[in-house]
Design an enzyme around this catalytic site. Structure first.
Site, PDB file in Angstrom:
ATOM      1  N   ASP A  49       0.789  -1.230   0.000  1.00  0.00           N
ATOM      2  CA  ASP A  49       0.000   0.000   0.000  1.00  0.00           C
ATOM      3  C   ASP A  49       0.823   1.284   0.000  1.00  0.00           C
ATOM      4  OD1 ASP A  49      -2.451   1.385  -0.022  1.00  0.00           O
ATOM      5  OD2 ASP A  49      -2.352   1.681   2.140  1.00  0.00           O
ATOM      6  N   CYS A  55     -23.465   4.716   0.542  1.00  0.00           N
ATOM      7  CA  CYS A  55     -22.534   5.796   0.899  1.00  0.00           C
ATOM      8  C   CYS A  55     -23.276   6.968   1.536  1.00  0.00           C
ATOM      9  CB  CYS A  55     -21.774   6.274  -0.334  1.00  0.00           C
ATOM     10  SG  CYS A  55     -20.592   7.604   0.035  1.00  0.00           S
ATOM     11  N   CYS A 108     -19.775   1.179   2.372  1.00  0.00           N
ATOM     12  CA  CYS A 108     -19.840   0.637   1.006  1.00  0.00           C
ATOM     13  C   CYS A 108     -19.317  -0.797   0.961  1.00  0.00           C
ATOM     14  CB  CYS A 108     -19.107   1.533   0.022  1.00  0.00           C
ATOM     15  SG  CYS A 108     -17.315   1.663   0.288  1.00  0.00           S
ATOM     16  N   CYS A 160     -21.851  -4.856   0.413  1.00  0.00           N
ATOM     17  CA  CYS A 160     -21.619  -5.747  -0.729  1.00  0.00           C
ATOM     18  C   CYS A 160     -22.202  -7.139  -0.484  1.00  0.00           C
ATOM     19  CB  CYS A 160     -20.118  -5.861  -0.986  1.00  0.00           C
ATOM     20  SG  CYS A 160     -19.711  -6.941  -2.381  1.00  0.00           S
TER      21      CYS A 160
END
Length: 386
Positions: free
Chosen positions: A146, A210, A256, A260
């Site tokens: 990252d 969101c 968010c 899922c």
């Protein structure tokens, strides 16, 4: 069989042996998935990154623009790379993190940040895998987690770990939206895995979840409206228009991800999955608001939360306090109105303007004569005090 055919068969066997060895090492170190892509497998990445930056969707994350060339093509980052290996570790929670929104006296910390910094955890394990692989293969390796300019999600899609969903995060058929990613670049030639295709279909659960409408379109995110960006990367006062929508999210946002539908598969986590600290699952805002710099550093030792510093974190907690409607938080907020940090003082004004009855707030405001910081004065003006 010709000499060329024999060499090709030998090379194929070597690639398979090294690939199998690498994947076996990854499993032993607790990675849930490990797959391989070619370094030239993301040709559309430069165009997408350029568009993202051109629209200023990256906000104040200037490092994204500064590293754009290296980020868009692994071969620019390291010219000798022949294979890119992507590793995934499932960190799916045991419960839906959105349930904490029903407890406004508590602070909601993103699931990934409820224990040790995953960068340290994954990089340590990756280095162990890389060391053994380099010794076995006799090839050079580099590991990234990252912090380096690597477009891990597009590469992970090409390696077959999952696909970039409409929320722009990686989605896996096996682990949902809960995968930590890391990568290993090597000069070794390995067997390449099949890319994953998009399985989102007509679903827009992540977009609808969101709180701040941070998705201008499917597969596109405006970081300037994203709660994760606002509470972690953004350094100054947060846009007043967005504060109420932040709720009690004090570090990051999982909405968010949690929405899922593919998360139903995420229960198959590794036994080595990072477990959340109990005191970070649903900490009380009253405790967090009282943190000074020393106690903040001690409490969040080893946690990624520590990286944003005490002042930015307390700013976030004050926004949560202002949204809570909990008058028991008045005392801690009043104490922070005299804090040494302007960003803390400013958010204390906002929180108090929402928690105090209007008459009490007017009396409190009448006693404020010494403030000179323009950002704090702007908060007083926003609260109706000239």
């Amino acid at each position: 069989m010709s000499g060329n055919a024999l060499r090709e068969e030998k090379d194929e066997k070597k690639r398979r042996t090294l690939t199998d060895f690498l994947k076996d090492e990854a499993r032993q170190k607790g990675f849930d998935v490990c797959r391989v892509a070619l370094p030239d497998s993301i040709p559309r990445a430069p165009e997408r990154l350029t568009d993202f930056l051109a629209q200023d969707f990256h906000g104040t994350m200037d490092w994204m623009a500064e590293t754009a060339e290296r980020r868009a093509d692994p071969r620019v980052l390291w010219g000798d790379v022949r294979s890119v290996v992507l590793f995934g570790m499932n960190y799916g929670p045991d419960e839906d993190p959105r349930a904490l929104q029903d407890r406004p006296d508590r602070g909601a910390i993103s699931v990934y940040a409820r224990n040790r910094d995953y960068h340290d955890l994954i990089k340590g394990r990756l280095k162990e895998v890389a060391t053994r692989f380099a010794a076995r293969a006799g090839e050079d390796v580099k590991v990234f987690v990252d912090t380096a300019p690597v477009m891990e999600k597009p590469l992970a899609e090409q390696a077959g770990l999952g696909w970039q969903g409409k929320h722009t995060n990686l989605v896996s058929r096996d682990f949902g939206s809960w995968l930590f990613l890391g990568s290993l670049f090597t000069t070794a030639e390995l067997l390449v895995d099949t890319p994953e295709r998009d399985h989102c279909g007509s679903c827009r659960a992540c977009l609808d979840a969101c709180p701040t409408d941070a998705f201008p379109a499917p597969y596109r995110i405006d970081a300037r409206r994203c709660i994760s960006y606002l509470t972690i990367e953004h350094k100054g006062p947060i846009d007043p228009e967005l504060r109420q929508k932040i709720g009690n999210r004090i570090y990051g946002c999982d909405d968010c991800l949690a929405a899922c539908p593919w998360n139903k598969f995420a229960a198959t986590a590794s036994e080595m999955k990072l477990q959340a600290r109990e005191d970070l699952k649903e900490p009380q805002l009253s405790d967090l608001l009282g943190l000074d710099d020393a106690t903040f550093r001690t409490f969040f030792s080893g946690s990624p939360v520590k990286r944003i510093g005490r002042d930015r974190f307390v700013r976030n907690c004050l926004i949560a306090a202002g949204n809570s409607g909990d008058i028991s938080l008045l005392g801690p907020c009043l104490a922070l109105a005299d804090d040494a940090s302007p960003v803390v003082r400013g958010m204390a004004v906002w929180a108090l303007s929402r928690l105090m009855p209007s008459g009490d707030f007017s009396q409190f405001a009448a006693r404020r004569h010494s403030e000179t910081n323009p950002e704090v004065l702007a908060e007083w003006k926003l609260a109706g005090v000239v």
